[in-house]
Design a protein around this motif. Structure first.
Motif, mmCIF file in Angstrom:
data_model
loop_
_atom_site.group_PDB
_atom_site.id
_atom_site.type_symbol
_atom_site.label_atom_id
_atom_site.label_comp_id
_atom_site.label_asym_id
_atom_site.label_seq_id
_atom_site.Cartn_x
_atom_site.Cartn_y
_atom_site.Cartn_z
ATOM 1 N N CYS A 57 1.921 2.670 -2.241
ATOM 2 C CA CYS A 57 2.305 4.060 -2.482
ATOM 3 C C CYS A 57 3.833 4.138 -2.598
ATOM 4 O O CYS A 57 4.543 3.564 -1.786
ATOM 5 C CB CYS A 57 1.821 4.922 -1.315
ATOM 6 S SG CYS A 57 2.548 6.573 -1.288
ATOM 7 N N GLU A 59 5.757 6.513 -1.964
ATOM 8 C CA GLU A 59 6.371 7.300 -0.899
ATOM 9 C C GLU A 59 6.333 6.586 0.451
ATOM 10 O O GLU A 59 7.307 6.561 1.180
ATOM 11 C CB GLU A 59 5.660 8.657 -0.750
ATOM 12 C CG GLU A 59 5.764 9.558 -1.969
ATOM 13 C CD GLU A 59 7.194 10.025 -2.238
ATOM 14 O OE1 GLU A 59 7.977 10.133 -1.271
ATOM 15 O OE2 GLU A 59 7.513 10.267 -3.423
ATOM 16 N N CYS A 60 5.170 6.042 0.809
ATOM 17 C CA CYS A 60 5.019 5.516 2.171
ATOM 18 C C CYS A 60 4.634 4.040 2.231
ATOM 19 O O CYS A 60 4.397 3.511 3.313
ATOM 20 C CB CYS A 60 4.000 6.351 2.943
ATOM 21 S SG CYS A 60 2.292 6.065 2.417
ATOM 22 N N CYS A 227 -2.638 8.800 -2.489
ATOM 23 C CA CYS A 227 -2.424 8.112 -1.221
ATOM 24 C C CYS A 227 -3.068 8.900 -0.093
ATOM 25 O O CYS A 227 -2.745 10.078 0.122
ATOM 26 C CB CYS A 227 -0.934 7.926 -0.968
ATOM 27 S SG CYS A 227 -0.582 7.234 0.652
ATOM 28 N N CYS A 230 -0.127 9.628 2.962
ATOM 29 C CA CYS A 230 0.916 10.672 2.904
ATOM 30 C C CYS A 230 0.545 11.796 1.949
ATOM 31 O O CYS A 230 1.249 12.786 1.847
ATOM 32 C CB CYS A 230 2.261 10.062 2.505
ATOM 33 S SG CYS A 230 2.370 9.599 0.758
ATOM 34 N N CYS A 232 0.524 11.847 -1.321
ATOM 35 C CA CYS A 232 1.183 11.934 -2.618
ATOM 36 C C CYS A 232 0.290 11.346 -3.711
ATOM 37 O O CYS A 232 -0.615 10.560 -3.442
ATOM 38 C CB CYS A 232 2.553 11.270 -2.594
ATOM 39 S SG CYS A 232 2.553 9.534 -3.047
HETATM 40 ZN ZN LIG Z 1 1.693 7.413 0.634
#
Ligand SMILES: [Zn+2]
Ligand SMILES: [Zn+2]
Ligand SMILES: [Zn+2]
Ligand SMILES: [Zn+2]
Ligand SMILES: [Zn+2]
Length: 309
Positions: A57, A59-60, A227, A230, A232
């Motif tokens: 992902c 973002e995370c 995801c 998180c 996203c």
């Molecule tokens: Zn994520």
């Protein structure tokens, strides 16, 4: 995730220079080493995403599995990352120059020579002409032939060389390849699809598609990954566009560095590990610009310098 930034040509040169003087300082060694480590992580991540469908992902960093591609097994991972690494350079048997086979090809593309008598060819229109043997080639045909030939002149001494064996065995190209043994999932029932010559047939419900249209649909599909960690959402194609830069070439030197670097305890071991990686990058033209910041020429010059020391 953020893609790591490259090491500067100057930082590597400084490192090798201080090593030669016996003045290696631990701090710059660690700085360079950990930047290379982050780059190696990115190479392994990108190759795993592109070939096995496991995408972190953005973002995370949570690893997500693409639709229709089953989670990779340990054996698949090992096969991908531990592919025998082959050093790509060799010595001309006549003049001892250190070469990549690519150098022999590039030299002919820049200055075409006759395949028979080795003289420089003259360009006239779309044709290349040898005045000595009265032979001619179309420019396009000539270039194609250069990529196929196993005997090419050394760019330095012009003596004919045979293509080294390892160059026939490159296993990873820049393109997204679908390995034969990978299992595909049925779009109707998620059963296993079995490939038989030109079609794929589901082993549980019998649903069948043409192999070619299946492959095309995989490429066309603008896949969105969500995801669960998180929340996203992102598009695979967009991720891939960025990752492709890192996912080119054989990932085994990067995987090797990830394993060895943290185990190093002395300055000597660390320098050696960096050198192993740098030499592997040298042998693999495609990886160099991923790791080192500079023009193609300046990188090549640096790597040749280091190889010649
Ligand atoms: Zn994520
Ligand atoms: Zn090669
Ligand atoms: Zn030579
Ligand atoms: Zn000729
Ligand atoms: Zn099915």
């Amino acid at each position: 995730m953020n893609w790591a930034s490259r090491v500067k040509v100057t930082a590597i040169r400084r490192l090798y220079r201080s090593e030669r003087r016996g003045l290696l300082d631990e701090k710059s060694l660690l700085d360079v080493g950990w930047v290379l480590y982050a780059l190696c992580e990115d190479v392994v991540t990108a190759v795993t995403a592109i070939h096995l469908g496991e995408v972190p992902c953005p973002e995370c960093d949570q690893p997500l599995q693409r639709k229709n591609i089953p989670a990779p097994t340990e054996a698949q991972r090992t096969a991908l990352l531990r592919a025998q690494h082959r050093v790509g350079w060799f010595h001309c048997e006549h003049c001892q120059s250190r070469l990549l086979w690519q150098d022999c090809r590039d030299a002919l593309r820049k200055k075409p020579r006759c395949f028979d008598c080795n003289r420089l060819l003259k360009k006239s229109g779309a044709k290349l002409r040898c005045t000595a043997c009265d032979k001619s080639w179309e420019v396009k045909k000539y270039r194609e032939s250069v990529s196929r030939r196993v005997l090419l002149p050394c760019p330095h001494c012009k003596q004919r060389l045979r293509k080294p064996i390892f160059e026939h065995q490159h296993s990873f190209g820049g393109r997204e390849r679908l390995p034969e043994e990978r299992k595909y999932l049925c779009s109707k029932c998620k059963g296993k699809m079995i490939r038989k010559s030109s079609s794929l047939t589901c082993s549980s419900c019998g649903h069948s598609v043409r192999w070619r249209s299946y492959k095309k649909s995989l490429k066309r599909r603008d896949e969105t990954l969500a995801c669960g960690n998180c929340g996203c959402e992102f598009r695979w194609q967009e991720w891939r566009r960025k990752g492709l830069r890192y996912g080119t070439g054989n990932p085994s030197p990067a995987a090797e560095f990830l394993e060895q670097w943290p185990k190093c305890t002395t300055t000597r071991q660390r320098m050696m590990q960096i050198d192993v990686l740098i030499q592997a990058i040298h042998g693999q033209g495609a990886l160099a610009p991923v790791f080192i910041e500079g023009t193609k020429e300046s990188i090549r010059q640096l790597l040749d310098e280091l190889a010649a020391k």
